[in-house]
Design a protein around this motif. Sequence first.
Motif, PDB file in Angstrom:
ATOM      1  N   GLY A 135       0.791  -1.225   0.000  1.00 53.86           N
ATOM      2  CA  GLY A 135       0.000   0.000   0.000  1.00 53.86           C
ATOM      3  C   GLY A 135       0.821   1.273   0.000  1.00 53.86           C
ATOM      4  N   VAL A 136       2.012   1.206  -0.621  1.00 52.06           N
ATOM      5  CA  VAL A 136       2.861   2.398  -0.725  1.00 52.06           C
ATOM      6  C   VAL A 136       3.294   2.566  -2.179  1.00 52.06           C
ATOM      7  CG1 VAL A 136       3.727   2.201   1.630  1.00 52.06           C
ATOM      8  CG2 VAL A 136       4.971   1.084  -0.236  1.00 52.06           C
ATOM      9  N   SER A 137       3.818   3.735  -2.488  1.00 50.23           N
ATOM     10  CA  SER A 137       4.292   3.974  -3.848  1.00 50.23           C
ATOM     11  C   SER A 137       5.631   3.272  -4.060  1.00 50.23           C
ATOM     12  CB  SER A 137       4.458   5.473  -4.093  1.00 50.23           C
ATOM     13  OG  SER A 137       5.522   5.980  -3.304  1.00 50.23           O
ATOM     14  N   PRO A 138       5.977   2.938  -5.302  1.00 47.89           N
ATOM     15  CA  PRO A 138       7.275   2.313  -5.586  1.00 47.89           C
ATOM     16  C   PRO A 138       8.451   3.161  -5.100  1.00 47.89           C
ATOM     17  CG  PRO A 138       5.826   2.063  -7.468  1.00 47.89           C
ATOM     18  CD  PRO A 138       5.130   3.001  -6.515  1.00 47.89           C
ATOM     19  N   SER A 139       8.328   4.491  -5.208  1.00 40.05           N
ATOM     20  CA  SER A 139       9.421   5.369  -4.773  1.00 40.05           C
ATOM     21  C   SER A 139       9.615   5.297  -3.259  1.00 40.05           C
ATOM     22  CB  SER A 139       9.152   6.815  -5.200  1.00 40.05           C
ATOM     23  OG  SER A 139       7.952   7.304  -4.618  1.00 40.05           O
ATOM     24  N   THR A 140       8.499   5.221  -2.519  1.00 35.97           N
ATOM     25  CA  THR A 140       8.590   5.096  -1.055  1.00 35.97           C
ATOM     26  C   THR A 140       9.236   3.773  -0.675  1.00 35.97           C
ATOM     27  OG1 THR A 140       6.632   6.472  -0.682  1.00 35.97           O
ATOM     28  CG2 THR A 140       7.255   4.963   1.093  1.00 35.97           C
ATOM     29  N   LEU A 141       8.852   2.717  -1.373  1.00 39.65           N
ATOM     30  CA  LEU A 141       9.429   1.400  -1.115  1.00 39.65           C
ATOM     31  C   LEU A 141      10.935   1.413  -1.378  1.00 39.65           C
ATOM     32  CD1 LEU A 141       9.102  -1.588  -0.430  1.00 39.65           C
ATOM     33  CD2 LEU A 141       8.557  -2.010  -2.844  1.00 39.65           C
ATOM     34  N   ARG A 142      11.337   2.049  -2.475  1.00 38.44           N
ATOM     35  CA  ARG A 142      12.764   2.117  -2.807  1.00 38.44           C
ATOM     36  C   ARG A 142      13.550   2.864  -1.736  1.00 38.44           C
ATOM     37  NH1 ARG A 142      10.853   2.832  -8.128  1.00 38.44           N
ATOM     38  NH2 ARG A 142      10.953   5.109  -7.894  1.00 38.44           N
ATOM     39  N   GLU A 143      12.967   3.940  -1.208  1.00 40.35           N
ATOM     40  CA  GLU A 143      13.647   4.729  -0.178  1.00 40.35           C
ATOM     41  C   GLU A 143      13.920   3.893   1.071  1.00 40.35           C
ATOM     42  OE1 GLU A 143      11.351   8.190   0.620  1.00 40.35           O
ATOM     43  OE2 GLU A 143      11.652   9.064  -1.376  1.00 40.35           O
ATOM     44  N   TYR A 144      12.923   3.136   1.508  1.00 38.17           N
ATOM     45  CA  TYR A 144      13.107   2.333   2.714  1.00 38.17           C
ATOM     46  C   TYR A 144      14.021   1.135   2.467  1.00 38.17           C
ATOM     47  CZ  TYR A 144       9.688   5.120   5.230  1.00 38.17           C
ATOM     48  OH  TYR A 144       9.040   6.162   5.855  1.00 38.17           O
ATOM     49  N   ARG A 145      13.948   0.573   1.274  1.00 39.20           N
ATOM     50  CA  ARG A 145      14.876  -0.511   0.931  1.00 39.20           C
ATOM     51  C   ARG A 145      16.312   0.002   0.934  1.00 39.20           C
ATOM     52  NH1 ARG A 145      14.522  -4.278  -4.014  1.00 39.20           N
ATOM     53  NH2 ARG A 145      16.148  -5.268  -2.775  1.00 39.20           N
TER      54      ARG A 145
END
Length: 202
Positions: free
Chosen positions: A137-147
């Motif tokens: 339930g998050v944007s791909p960019s948000t996921l990339r930041e946390y990864r």
Amino acid sequence: MTEDKRKAHLLKLFSSMSGKTKIVEPMKNIHGTLRDSDAIEREVALVMREIIEQGIFKTSLKPIQLAKLVTSFYAGKNDTEIARELGDEKLSKTVARARVRLKLFRDLDFRMPFDKERMEELIESGKTMKEVSEELGVSPSTLREYRHVIEEQEDPTIDPYIDRIRDVMEDRDLSEQMTRSATADSLGEAIDITEAELIDVT
């Protein structure tokens, strides 16, 4: 009369009676004996140059800018404030990525709007980043930041350089403590001189 008021009163009285300014001279000797902020940044910049030349990570920021990033982070500045100090507020995302790469983490970096273990399970299952982000339930960019945060936290490649930078910054903290102590001692010495000379005058 409080100690601070007593000192202020004595200094004012001494100045008006003698016109001397010599009592503050001991503090002049403090400056130049300890490394200033520019010297600290130059030392950090040398380490940053090594990091970049070794190809450990790439960034559009120059070594001296990365050094400024480090000292500003230790001074409590946020990414936007650091970007402003570098001359362009639009650099805030570049600053954030470089900061994380240098393992200068903030609590906010780990406040993920999803379960970390769930994310890892989805990634290991072979799903694409788009599919994983939709599941969480998050944007791909948000996921990339946390990864990015997780990967950098676990990557030991840069650790020897980070240790050297921390040593420099710890030396800076020690220098600041010594400066504060020396300043306080010099002021106390100046007040003692003032009191002695006032006794002679009266």
